[in-house]
Design a protein around this motif. Structure first.
Motif, short mmCIF file in Angstrom:
data_model
loop_
_atom_site.label_atom_id
_atom_site.label_comp_id
_atom_site.label_asym_id
_atom_site.label_seq_id
_atom_site.Cartn_x
_atom_site.Cartn_y
_atom_site.Cartn_z
N VAL A 57 0.78 -1.19 -0.06
CA VAL A 57 0.07 -0.03 0.13
C VAL A 57 0.75 1.26 0.04
O VAL A 57 0.80 1.96 -0.94
N ASP A 58 1.54 1.36 1.08
CA ASP A 58 2.76 2.20 0.84
C ASP A 58 3.87 1.94 1.78
O ASP A 58 3.62 0.75 2.55
N ASN A 59 5.03 2.47 1.79
CA ASN A 59 5.93 2.16 2.64
C ASN A 59 6.32 0.71 2.46
O ASN A 59 6.16 0.17 1.59
N TYR A 60 7.21 0.10 3.44
CA TYR A 60 7.89 -1.22 3.44
C TYR A 60 7.25 -2.48 4.43
O TYR A 60 7.71 -3.26 4.37
N GLY A 61 6.21 -1.87 5.28
CA GLY A 61 5.83 -2.71 6.27
C GLY A 61 5.09 -4.09 5.62
O GLY A 61 5.17 -5.08 6.47
N ASP A 62 4.35 -3.85 4.81
CA ASP A 62 3.55 -4.82 4.07
C ASP A 62 4.33 -6.18 3.91
O ASP A 62 4.18 -7.02 4.15
N CYS B 179 12.21 6.79 10.30
CA CYS B 179 11.14 7.47 10.96
C CYS B 179 10.11 7.90 9.75
O CYS B 179 10.55 7.89 8.52
N TYR B 180 8.99 8.36 9.93
CA TYR B 180 8.16 9.31 9.08
C TYR B 180 8.41 10.69 9.19
O TYR B 180 9.29 10.97 10.05
N GLU B 181 7.87 11.39 8.53
CA GLU B 181 7.99 12.78 8.63
C GLU B 181 7.30 12.91 10.37
O GLU B 181 6.52 12.64 10.66
N PHE C 184 19.64 2.08 1.86
CA PHE C 184 18.52 0.81 2.38
C PHE C 184 19.29 -0.26 2.48
O PHE C 184 19.98 -0.99 1.37
N LEU C 185 19.12 -1.05 3.79
CA LEU C 185 20.06 -2.22 3.73
C LEU C 185 18.81 -3.36 3.36
O LEU C 185 17.65 -3.11 3.62
N SER C 186 19.44 -4.50 3.33
CA SER C 186 18.63 -5.65 3.20
C SER C 186 17.82 -6.09 4.62
O SER C 186 18.62 -5.57 5.35
N GLN C 187 16.79 -6.71 4.58
CA GLN C 187 15.97 -7.17 5.99
C GLN C 187 17.25 -7.61 6.97
O GLN C 187 17.31 -7.14 7.95
N ASP C 188 17.97 -8.49 6.55
CA ASP C 188 18.99 -9.38 7.34
C ASP C 188 20.04 -8.22 7.92
O ASP C 188 20.34 -8.03 9.10
N VAL D 267 12.66 3.61 15.48
CA VAL D 267 12.07 2.75 14.45
C VAL D 267 10.59 3.29 14.30
O VAL D 267 10.01 4.13 15.06
N ARG D 268 10.03 2.66 13.39
CA ARG D 268 8.68 3.06 13.00
C ARG D 268 7.63 1.97 12.57
O ARG D 268 8.18 0.66 12.46
N GLY D 269 6.34 2.11 12.52
CA GLY D 269 5.31 1.32 11.81
C GLY D 269 5.24 0.01 12.61
O GLY D 269 5.01 0.26 13.57
N GLU D 270 5.70 -1.07 12.22
CA GLU D 270 5.20 -2.45 12.73
C GLU D 270 6.36 -3.34 12.86
O GLU D 270 6.82 -3.88 13.79
N ASP D 271 7.10 -3.80 11.55
CA ASP D 271 7.87 -4.62 11.47
C ASP D 271 9.50 -4.03 12.10
O ASP D 271 10.00 -4.72 13.07
N SER D 272 9.80 -3.10 11.92
CA SER D 272 11.10 -2.48 12.53
C SER D 272 10.87 -2.36 13.98
O SER D 272 11.73 -2.54 14.86
N PHE D 273 9.52 -1.88 14.46
CA PHE D 273 9.36 -1.75 15.63
C PHE D 273 9.37 -3.28 16.62
O PHE D 273 9.96 -3.33 17.68
O1 TRH Z 1 7.60 0.95 6.15
P1 TRH Z 1 6.91 1.12 7.23
O2 TRH Z 1 6.37 2.27 7.54
O3 TRH Z 1 5.59 0.38 7.02
C1 TRH Z 1 4.40 0.65 7.75
C2 TRH Z 1 3.97 -0.13 8.66
O4 TRH Z 1 3.95 -1.48 8.47
C3 TRH Z 1 2.44 0.23 8.92
O5 TRH Z 1 1.95 -0.66 10.20
C4 TRH Z 1 1.72 0.14 7.69
O6 TRH Z 1 0.34 0.53 7.95
C5 TRH Z 1 2.08 0.87 6.69
O7 TRH Z 1 3.58 0.45 6.46
C6 TRH Z 1 1.61 0.74 5.34
O8 TRH Z 1 7.57 0.46 8.83
P2 TRH Z 1 7.86 -1.06 9.23
O9 TRH Z 1 6.76 -1.76 9.50
O10 TRH Z 1 8.89 -0.81 10.11
O11 TRH Z 1 8.47 -1.77 8.02
C7 TRH Z 1 9.68 -1.60 7.35
C8 TRH Z 1 10.61 -2.56 6.58
O12 TRH Z 1 11.51 -2.28 5.91
C9 TRH Z 1 10.92 -3.67 7.71
O13 TRH Z 1 10.67 -5.06 7.49
C10 TRH Z 1 12.43 -3.55 7.98
C11 TRH Z 1 12.78 -3.14 6.70
N1 TRH Z 1 13.99 -2.05 6.26
C12 TRH Z 1 15.04 -2.79 5.63
O14 TRH Z 1 14.89 -4.11 5.20
N2 TRH Z 1 16.17 -2.26 5.54
C13 TRH Z 1 16.37 -0.81 5.79
O15 TRH Z 1 17.28 -0.32 5.68
C14 TRH Z 1 15.05 -0.20 6.48
C15 TRH Z 1 15.36 0.93 7.02
C16 TRH Z 1 14.01 -1.05 6.51
#
Ligand code: TRH
Length: 376
Positions: free
Chosen positions: A11-16, A194-196, A253-257, A271-277
């Motif tokens: 949807v937006d960002n990387y959490g999904d 972080c977000y704005e 931007f780093l890989s998840q690992d 941290v922000r959102g869900e997964d990084s939290f």
């Molecule tokens: O990107 P987010 O803001 O995702 C958010 C939340 O999930 C929120 O609940 C949802 O409603 C919205 O998206 C649409 O933050 P989040 O959840 O921490 O996800 C970031 C992902 O990116 C996480 O899996 C970690 C990964 N990441 C990397 O792999 N490398 C990086 O360098 C960074 C900064 C993050």
């Protein structure tokens, strides 16, 4: 072998995708009875490739590790539905796929994976079924959470032992791999994702004027952009700028690992959102959470719910909660941050205890597997 289809819309960002990718891998690699074949449908492979560089963004079907990754395009192909279907965050399955699910002699177990919340009502809604309006199908709501009456948290089988094995030598190798000098014992290292956030300029100024040399590692996107605005010029990835006691370092931007290793290596993680939290909690390092902002400040209820679980039994809870509230726009970060830094050793010890408590609960992938087994 059971087949699972996992559907993810970015949807937006990387959490999904961050959450779905983690879940897909954990299901495919689980160590319980019976193998699981996981097919992950994702509508945006470009975003996926950022946190998993093995992804080929133009490839419609590819195997990555033990997961089959398929591009979820507008013209959804005619495929056999799996035995278990996970719809992440109410992403709305293709209608043709739902129709094919309904035609199966045994309907698949259909689960909607929800967002994480520490609020009490989650326990009452976890696993509630919802009948589909026009077919015999039923969808179950699966809520991650912090108690044993929820779906739990994502956690790899060997996460805690891998975390413990990550020692000073491994940390030094990691810093070198992302182009950052090894630690002297002079600076506090802080990751910033972080977000704005209107508290960013005041936070940076407070670091500039603080008594402790501090190195802030800014993630691409909103964090680096806001630091650039505060500096009055664009920061290029890899660049280091010093102002007073503050050094800011724009990292890629780093890989998840690698991002996990960053969290394990820093003294404090924003941290922000869900997964990084969640990853910051497993990292066992002090962390400050910017919650995903919602209309009419609805997110403060969710923030408060987590804080009251997290800080239960902590002797000086305001040191942490004042900093978190200020970071989310309620209060002055220039007052709360120095106090937070002054108490870092204790906050760190507390984070270790919290992670151990969480580690005693069953993880989300295993809870899903157990639930599915009970349905068939
Ligand atoms: O990107 P987010 O803001 O995702 C958010 C939340 O999930 C929120 O609940 C949802 O409603 C919205 O998206 C649409 O933050 P989040 O959840 O921490 O996800 C970031 C992902 O990116 C996480 O899996 C970690 C990964 N990441 C990397 O792999 N490398 C990086 O360098 C960074 C900064 C993050």
């Amino acid at each position: 072998m059971r087949r699972w289809d996992l559907f993810c819309r970015v949807v937006d960002n990387y959490g999904d995708i961050g959450i779905c990718w983690r879940l897909a891998r954990q299901l495919a690699d689980h160590d319980g009875e019976g193998e699981i074949h996981v097919r992950l449908w994702v509508d945006d492979l470009e975003s996926f490739a950022k946190l998993c560089p093995a992804i080929a963004p133009r490839s419609p079907v590819q195997a990555v590790g033990s997961v089959e990754v398929c591009h979820w395009s507008t013209n959804f192909p005619s495929v056999d539905p799996a035995d278990v279907v996970i719809e992440a965050f109410a992403c709305e399955l293709p209608l043709t796929y739902i129709a094919a699910m309904a035609r199966r002699p045994t309907p698949p177990v259909w689960i909607n994976l929800e967002y994480l919340s520490a609020e009490d009502w989650v326990e009452d809604c976890h696993l509630l079924p919802s009948p589909h309006p026009t077919s015999p199908l039923k969808k179950y709501f699966f809520f991650p959470g912090f108690t044993s009456r929820t779906g739990g948290l994502l956690r790899e089988r060997d996460l805690m032992s891998t975390r413990v094995a990550f020692d000073a030598a491994a940390e030094a190798v990691f810093w070198q791999s992302i182009g950052i000098p090894p630690r002297g014992n002079e600076d506090l290292r802080v990751s910033l994702f972080c977000y704005e956030n209107s508290a960013v300029p005041e936070f940076l100024q407070s670091c500039v004027e603080g008594p402790t040399p501090i190195r802030v590692l800014t993630a691409p996107g909103a964090a680096t952009e806001q630091v650039s605005r505060w500096l009055g010029r664009g920061l290029v990835t890899g660049e280091l700028v010093r102002v007073g006691a503050l050094a800011v370092h724009a990292i890629p931007f780093l890989s998840q690992d690698d991002y996990d290793w960053l969290l394990w290596s820093c003294d404090v993680n924003f941290v922000r959102g869900e997964d990084s939290f969640v990853r910051a909690q497993w990292a066992q390092r002090p962390f400050v959470w910017q919650i995903y902002p919602q209309d009419k400040d609805a997110h403060f209820v969710k923030l408060g719910a987590f804080l009251s679980r997290f800080l239960h039994g902590v002797s000086e809870p305001t040191v942490i909660s004042d900093c978190w509230q200020a970071w989310n726009g309620r209060g002055r970060i220039s007052f709360a941050w120095p106090n937070y830094v002054a108490n870092l050793a204790e906050i760190r010890r507390y984070g270790e205890v919290w992670a151990c408590q969480l580690d005693h609960a069953e993880d989300l992938a295993n809870n899903l597997i157990r639930f599915v087994r009970e349905q068939v």
